[in-house]
Design a protein around this motif. Sequence first.
Motif, mmCIF file in Angstrom:
data_model
loop_
_atom_site.group_PDB
_atom_site.id
_atom_site.type_symbol
_atom_site.label_atom_id
_atom_site.label_comp_id
_atom_site.label_asym_id
_atom_site.label_seq_id
_atom_site.Cartn_x
_atom_site.Cartn_y
_atom_site.Cartn_z
ATOM 1 N N UNK A 112 68.955 52.433 72.675
ATOM 2 C CA UNK A 112 68.802 52.158 71.534
ATOM 3 C C UNK A 112 69.869 50.622 71.501
ATOM 4 N N UNK A 113 69.143 49.718 70.904
ATOM 5 C CA UNK A 113 70.358 48.620 70.230
ATOM 6 C C UNK A 113 70.722 48.166 69.171
ATOM 7 N N UNK A 114 72.102 48.185 68.954
ATOM 8 C CA UNK A 114 72.187 48.475 67.384
ATOM 9 C C UNK A 114 72.506 46.822 66.998
ATOM 10 N N UNK A 115 71.860 46.944 65.707
ATOM 11 C CA UNK A 115 71.751 45.520 64.861
ATOM 12 C C UNK A 115 73.213 45.631 64.340
ATOM 13 N N UNK A 116 73.613 44.451 64.619
ATOM 14 C CA UNK A 116 74.519 43.785 63.524
ATOM 15 C C UNK A 116 75.063 44.401 62.671
ATOM 16 N N UNK A 117 75.909 44.966 61.220
ATOM 17 C CA UNK A 117 77.199 44.256 62.266
ATOM 18 C C UNK A 117 77.895 45.812 62.188
ATOM 19 N N UNK A 118 76.213 47.370 62.544
ATOM 20 C CA UNK A 118 77.097 48.300 62.882
ATOM 21 C C UNK A 118 77.234 48.704 64.311
ATOM 22 N N UNK A 119 78.412 49.173 64.533
ATOM 23 C CA UNK A 119 79.604 49.945 65.514
ATOM 24 C C UNK A 119 78.712 50.668 66.275
ATOM 25 N N UNK A 120 79.000 50.706 67.721
ATOM 26 C CA UNK A 120 78.193 50.437 68.912
ATOM 27 C C UNK A 120 78.680 52.651 68.458
ATOM 28 N N UNK A 121 77.333 53.851 68.389
ATOM 29 C CA UNK A 121 77.341 55.285 68.379
ATOM 30 C C UNK A 121 77.523 55.657 69.620
ATOM 31 N N UNK A 122 78.185 56.527 69.752
ATOM 32 C CA UNK A 122 77.639 58.082 70.758
ATOM 33 C C UNK A 122 77.166 58.295 70.156
ATOM 34 N N UNK A 123 76.222 58.448 71.407
ATOM 35 C CA UNK A 123 75.034 59.850 71.058
ATOM 36 C C UNK A 123 74.422 59.845 72.456
ATOM 37 N N UNK A 124 73.912 61.261 72.493
ATOM 38 C CA UNK A 124 73.345 61.590 74.009
ATOM 39 C C UNK A 124 71.952 61.492 73.899
ATOM 40 N N UNK A 125 71.471 60.662 72.380
ATOM 41 C CA UNK A 125 70.018 61.086 72.722
ATOM 42 C C UNK A 125 69.512 59.835 74.358
ATOM 43 N N UNK A 167 69.634 57.166 76.665
ATOM 44 C CA UNK A 167 70.774 56.537 78.082
ATOM 45 C C UNK A 167 71.879 55.630 77.941
ATOM 46 N N UNK A 168 71.340 54.666 77.152
ATOM 47 C CA UNK A 168 72.171 53.016 77.334
ATOM 48 C C UNK A 168 71.923 53.075 75.301
ATOM 49 N N UNK A 169 73.245 52.379 75.004
ATOM 50 C CA UNK A 169 73.048 52.056 73.569
ATOM 51 C C UNK A 169 74.070 50.054 73.938
ATOM 52 N N UNK A 170 73.129 49.581 73.193
ATOM 53 C CA UNK A 170 73.795 48.004 73.601
ATOM 54 C C UNK A 170 73.593 47.307 72.204
ATOM 55 N N UNK A 171 74.289 46.348 72.048
ATOM 56 C CA UNK A 171 74.151 45.390 71.252
ATOM 57 C C UNK A 171 72.806 44.449 70.864
ATOM 58 N N UNK A 172 71.898 45.048 69.661
ATOM 59 C CA UNK A 172 70.912 44.033 69.721
ATOM 60 C C UNK A 172 70.917 42.411 69.160
ATOM 61 N N UNK A 173 69.427 41.954 69.934
ATOM 62 C CA UNK A 173 69.567 40.237 69.557
ATOM 63 C C UNK A 173 70.320 39.674 67.857
ATOM 64 N N UNK A 174 71.223 38.875 68.344
ATOM 65 C CA UNK A 174 70.754 38.290 66.636
ATOM 66 C C UNK A 174 70.185 38.419 65.606
ATOM 67 N N UNK A 175 69.916 38.171 64.464
ATOM 68 C CA UNK A 175 68.788 37.554 63.801
ATOM 69 C C UNK A 175 68.737 36.596 64.090
ATOM 70 N N UNK A 176 67.583 36.426 64.662
ATOM 71 C CA UNK A 176 67.081 34.381 64.485
ATOM 72 C C UNK A 176 67.687 33.589 65.498
ATOM 73 N N UNK A 177 68.416 34.388 66.630
ATOM 74 C CA UNK A 177 69.304 34.154 67.655
ATOM 75 C C UNK A 177 68.429 33.115 68.479
ATOM 76 N N UNK A 178 69.315 32.375 69.107
ATOM 77 C CA UNK A 178 68.202 31.284 70.215
ATOM 78 C C UNK A 178 67.303 32.726 71.355
ATOM 79 N N UNK A 179 66.190 31.416 71.687
ATOM 80 C CA UNK A 179 65.675 32.519 72.765
ATOM 81 C C UNK A 179 66.433 32.968 74.020
#
Length: 183
Positions: free
Chosen positions: A102-115, A117-129
């Motif tokens: 799961x890639x969590x889009x900003x500004x949402x907090x990282x949730x806890x979800x057992x479904x 295996x990995x929950x991290x921050x998604x790339x920022x919108x229009x971020x450099x490559x």
Amino acid sequence: MIGHNNGPTMEPGTSWRTHCWQQARRSLLKTVPIEIVRSQMVRARELGLNYKTYASIRAESGQDVVAFLFSTNALRLLRSQDVLAPEAAEQLEALQDCGRLLAVNPPLPLPQNPLFSTITRAPAPFAPWAEMRQSLREALGKFPSGGVVLVGAPEVEREWVTAGKLAAYLPASRYFSQETQNG
């Protein structure tokens, strides 16, 4: 070599090599043994995909699907109080022998979800490559990028596939539809 951006080759004969590769691929697709087709149909069912979708992803990437990377946009988790739809949760639980990221889009907090295996921050919108690539590498963890399919919602997330060298992009509307799962 230094300074090379892995863009298209400038050598003469590129169109001929492309033509030869396409012809070889077409001839191979016509002669795939039935045992392989059957095993791929079983794998497609394990992944919750129809055979055509699975086969096209596999043909494009050259690898099996080892994980799905879902964005919070794809799962319609747009506010911190939103919850995963029961149908989507059911489909995610049904995935077999496959990572769920799961890639969590900003500004949402990282949730806890057992479904997942990995929950991290998604790339920022229009971020450099480079930033996008680094964010995706962290999200993938141990999974090889060429075996990961991105399930996204807005079209702008499609560029994550190129930045992260992922296997494919599936719009959330298509992934969670009956069309992708059945026929």
